[in-house]
Design an enzyme around this catalytic site. Structure first.
Site, PDB file in Angstrom:
ATOM      1  N   GLY A 143     -76.226  23.677  48.234  1.00 47.63           N
ATOM      2  CA  GLY A 143     -75.198  22.956  47.744  1.00 47.63           C
ATOM      3  C   GLY A 143     -73.966  23.775  47.848  1.00 47.63           C
ATOM      4  CB  ALA A 144     -73.092  27.125  49.048  1.00 48.93           C
TER       5      ALA A 144
ATOM      6  NE  ARG B 228     -69.857  17.842  49.826  1.00 47.12           N
ATOM      7  CZ  ARG B 228     -70.630  16.818  49.014  1.00 47.12           C
ATOM      8  NH1 ARG B 228     -70.287  16.533  48.038  1.00 47.12           N
ATOM      9  NH2 ARG B 228     -71.747  16.189  49.787  1.00 47.12           N
TER      10      ARG B 228
ATOM     11  CE1 TYR C 171     -77.936  14.088  38.577  1.00 52.35           C
ATOM     12  CE2 TYR C 171     -77.256  13.910  36.267  1.00 52.35           C
ATOM     13  CZ  TYR C 171     -77.196  14.808  37.564  1.00 52.35           C
ATOM     14  OH  TYR C 171     -76.382  15.549  37.592  1.00 52.35           O
TER      15      TYR C 171
ATOM     16  CB  ALA D  18     -86.634  11.294  35.309  1.00 55.24           C
TER      17      ALA D  18
ATOM     18  CE  LYS E   4     -79.356  17.504  37.992  1.00 60.67           C
ATOM     19  NZ  LYS E   4     -79.001  18.592  39.014  1.00 60.67           N
TER      20      LYS E   4
HETATM   21  N1  LIG Z   1     -69.989  17.343  38.708  1.00 59.66           N
HETATM   22  C1  LIG Z   1     -70.665  16.834  37.636  1.00 59.66           C
HETATM   23  O1  LIG Z   1     -70.120  16.223  36.892  1.00 59.66           O
HETATM   24  C2  LIG Z   1     -72.107  17.409  37.260  1.00 59.66           C
HETATM   25  C3  LIG Z   1     -72.515  17.394  35.955  1.00 59.66           C
HETATM   26  C4  LIG Z   1     -73.873  17.973  35.502  1.00 59.66           C
HETATM   27  C5  LIG Z   1     -74.461  18.473  36.487  1.00 59.66           C
HETATM   28  N2  LIG Z   1     -73.958  18.526  37.974  1.00 59.66           N
HETATM   29  C6  LIG Z   1     -75.060  19.101  38.942  1.00 59.66           C
HETATM   30  O2  LIG Z   1     -74.324  20.088  39.464  1.00 59.66           O
HETATM   31  C7  LIG Z   1     -74.632  20.045  40.910  1.00 59.66           C
HETATM   32  C8  LIG Z   1     -73.739  20.259  41.835  1.00 59.66           C
HETATM   33  O3  LIG Z   1     -72.999  19.132  41.711  1.00 59.66           O
HETATM   34  P1  LIG Z   1     -71.459  18.845  42.145  1.00 59.66           P
HETATM   35  O4  LIG Z   1     -70.759  17.979  41.418  1.00 59.66           O
HETATM   36  O5  LIG Z   1     -71.051  20.005  42.907  1.00 59.66           O
HETATM   37  O6  LIG Z   1     -71.940  17.858  43.494  1.00 59.66           O
HETATM   38  P2  LIG Z   1     -71.346  17.534  44.867  1.00 59.66           P
HETATM   39  O7  LIG Z   1     -69.902  17.882  44.848  1.00 59.66           O
HETATM   40  O8  LIG Z   1     -71.485  16.322  45.285  1.00 59.66           O
HETATM   41  O9  LIG Z   1     -71.884  18.516  45.806  1.00 59.66           O
HETATM   42  C9  LIG Z   1     -73.330  18.431  46.159  1.00 59.66           C
HETATM   43  C10 LIG Z   1     -73.744  19.559  46.980  1.00 59.66           C
HETATM   44  O10 LIG Z   1     -75.170  19.090  47.491  1.00 59.66           O
HETATM   45  C11 LIG Z   1     -75.285  19.351  48.538  1.00 59.66           C
HETATM   46  N3  LIG Z   1     -76.521  18.611  49.279  1.00 59.66           N
HETATM   47  C12 LIG Z   1     -76.686  17.286  48.904  1.00 59.66           C
HETATM   48  N4  LIG Z   1     -77.453  16.786  49.447  1.00 59.66           N
HETATM   49  C13 LIG Z   1     -78.203  17.823  50.010  1.00 59.66           C
HETATM   50  C14 LIG Z   1     -79.401  17.937  51.141  1.00 59.66           C
HETATM   51  N5  LIG Z   1     -80.272  16.921  51.418  1.00 59.66           N
HETATM   52  N6  LIG Z   1     -79.629  19.050  51.633  1.00 59.66           N
HETATM   53  C15 LIG Z   1     -78.925  20.095  51.295  1.00 59.66           C
HETATM   54  N7  LIG Z   1     -77.630  19.989  50.587  1.00 59.66           N
HETATM   55  C16 LIG Z   1     -77.414  18.814  49.947  1.00 59.66           C
HETATM   56  C17 LIG Z   1     -73.992  18.922  49.223  1.00 59.66           C
HETATM   57  O11 LIG Z   1     -73.836  19.357  50.560  1.00 59.66           O
HETATM   58  P3  LIG Z   1     -73.883  18.451  51.764  1.00 59.66           P
HETATM   59  O12 LIG Z   1     -73.511  17.165  51.577  1.00 59.66           O
HETATM   60  O13 LIG Z   1     -73.077  19.399  52.882  1.00 59.66           O
HETATM   61  O14 LIG Z   1     -75.257  18.712  52.157  1.00 59.66           O
HETATM   62  C18 LIG Z   1     -72.985  19.709  48.345  1.00 59.66           C
HETATM   63  O15 LIG Z   1     -72.812  21.041  48.786  1.00 59.66           O
HETATM   64  C19 LIG Z   1     -76.002  19.241  41.043  1.00 59.66           C
HETATM   65  O16 LIG Z   1     -77.149  19.422  40.910  1.00 59.66           O
HETATM   66  C20 LIG Z   1     -75.527  17.950  39.796  1.00 59.66           C
HETATM   67  O17 LIG Z   1     -76.473  17.339  39.387  1.00 59.66           O
HETATM   68  C21 LIG Z   1     -72.860  18.118  38.343  1.00 59.66           C
END
Ligand SMILES: NC(=O)c1ccc[n+]([C@@H]2O[C@H](COP(=O)([O-])OP(=O)(O)OC[C@H]3O[C@@H](n4cnc5c(N)ncnc54)[C@H](OP(=O)(O)O)[C@@H]3O)[C@@H](O)[C@H]2O)c1
Length: 259
Positions: free
Chosen positions: A13-14, A16, A155, A157, A159
């Site tokens: 998920g690198a 963005r 979600y 569950a 995590k």
């Molecule tokens: N933002 C928050 O408020 C928050 C809070 C708590 C925890 N988190 C956790 O932090 C982590 C990152 O979240 P984020 O907010 O940075 O999310 P984000 O901006 O939506 O980015 C998600 C990343 O996951 C990748 N991804 C999604 N589906 C994929 C797939 N099938 N195969 C490979 N890569 C995939 C996306 O890349 P592509 O679309 O290019 O594949 C993107 O790089 C997640 O695990 C999320 O649950 C986020």
């Protein structure tokens, strides 16, 4: 100071958000970094940003919903770049809905990406780490891995499952030079958050500003977290100096789970 010099980090998920920030921060700490996700252009842009700062970055596009592709990607990284010593399982998906309106497809996608994919990523690199008796595994979970919020049962569950895996594996490999920890962010400024904001706007009729303020209010600091703050915790857990820390959940949530 570059404490991670000589390490090879694989960040999922690198492309963005938090994952991109982790890749940049790990590179600044001296690690060579492999970036995976589906969006090739975004991955390349992130890799360029790392190279512009003098770091080393490699792009390995990957759909984490494809288990066979995970294993194949791990073998290619090993052959073309080297043995992975740090894994950051960051890619994730958050879909919210009242429990009785959650579809099986959405539940399955969240479990597959947030839990099964990290399981298989780790499975694909663990034998090498065990052989070398050296490894750092950091799973990006969530406050939803520690507590419950309404409309997020699927979600939450997924995590909790990731946190469970973190704890069990930590004990299993504790004597083998490998640590396994989780970082648990609160609401963080990324595209994922924008999805949640849109959902609130759609279901409540509130404005975008009101929806963002509502999420910020969940945090005792009254603000959203920044991806760089989460990345800082990831780098800390990847550091050789954190070698005594395993099976832990490090919150980057402004105290949210205590409130
Ligand atoms: N933002 C928050 O408020 C928050 C809070 C708590 C925890 N988190 C956790 O932090 C982590 C990152 O979240 P984020 O907010 O940075 O999310 P984000 O901006 O939506 O980015 C998600 C990343 O996951 C990748 N991804 C999604 N589906 C994929 C797939 N099938 N195969 C490979 N890569 C995939 C996306 O890349 P592509 O679309 O290019 O594949 C993107 O790089 C997640 O695990 C999320 O649950 C986020």
């Amino acid at each position: 100071m570059q404490p991670l010099r000589g390490e090879l980090a694989w960040v999922t998920g690198a492309s963005r958000g938090i994952g991109r920030a982790c890749a940049l921060a790990l590179a600044r700490a001296g690690a060579r970094v492999v970036l995976s996700a589906r969006s090739v252009e975004d991955l390349q842009a992130a890799a360029e940003a790392i190279r512009a700062e003098g770091g080393e970055a490699y792009v390995f596009p990957l759909d984490l919903l494809d288990r066979a592709a995970i294993e194949a990607c791990a073998r290619r990284i090993e052959a073309e770049v080297g043995p992975v010593s740090i894994v950051v399982n960051n890619a994730g998906l958050a879909l919210s809905a009242p429990f009785h309106r959650t579809t099986y497809e959405d539940l399955e996608r969240m479990l597959a990406l947030n839990f099964v994919a990290p399981f298989w990523v780790v499975r694909s690199v663990l034998p090498g780490m065990l052989e070398r008796r050296h490894g750092r595994i950091v799973n990006v979970a969530s406050t939803a891995g520690r507590t419950g919020h309404r409309y997020t049962a699927g979600y939450t569950a997924s995590k909790h499952a990731l946190v469970g895996m973190t704890r069990a594996l930590a004990v299993e490999v504790a004597a083998k030079g490998i640590t396994v920890n989780a970082v648990c962010p609160g609401w963080t400024e990324t595209d994922l958050l924008e999805g949640a904001v849109e959902n609130i706007v759609r279901t409540t009729g509130r404005s975008t500003e009101e929806a963002r303020a509502q999420l910020a209010r969940m945090n005792p600091m009254g603000r959203l977290m920044r991806p760089e703050e989460v990345a800082r915790a990831v780098v800390f857990l990847a550091d050789p100096a954190a070698g005594g820390i395993t099976g832990q959940l490090l919150g980057v949530d402004g105290g949210e789970v205590l409130a």
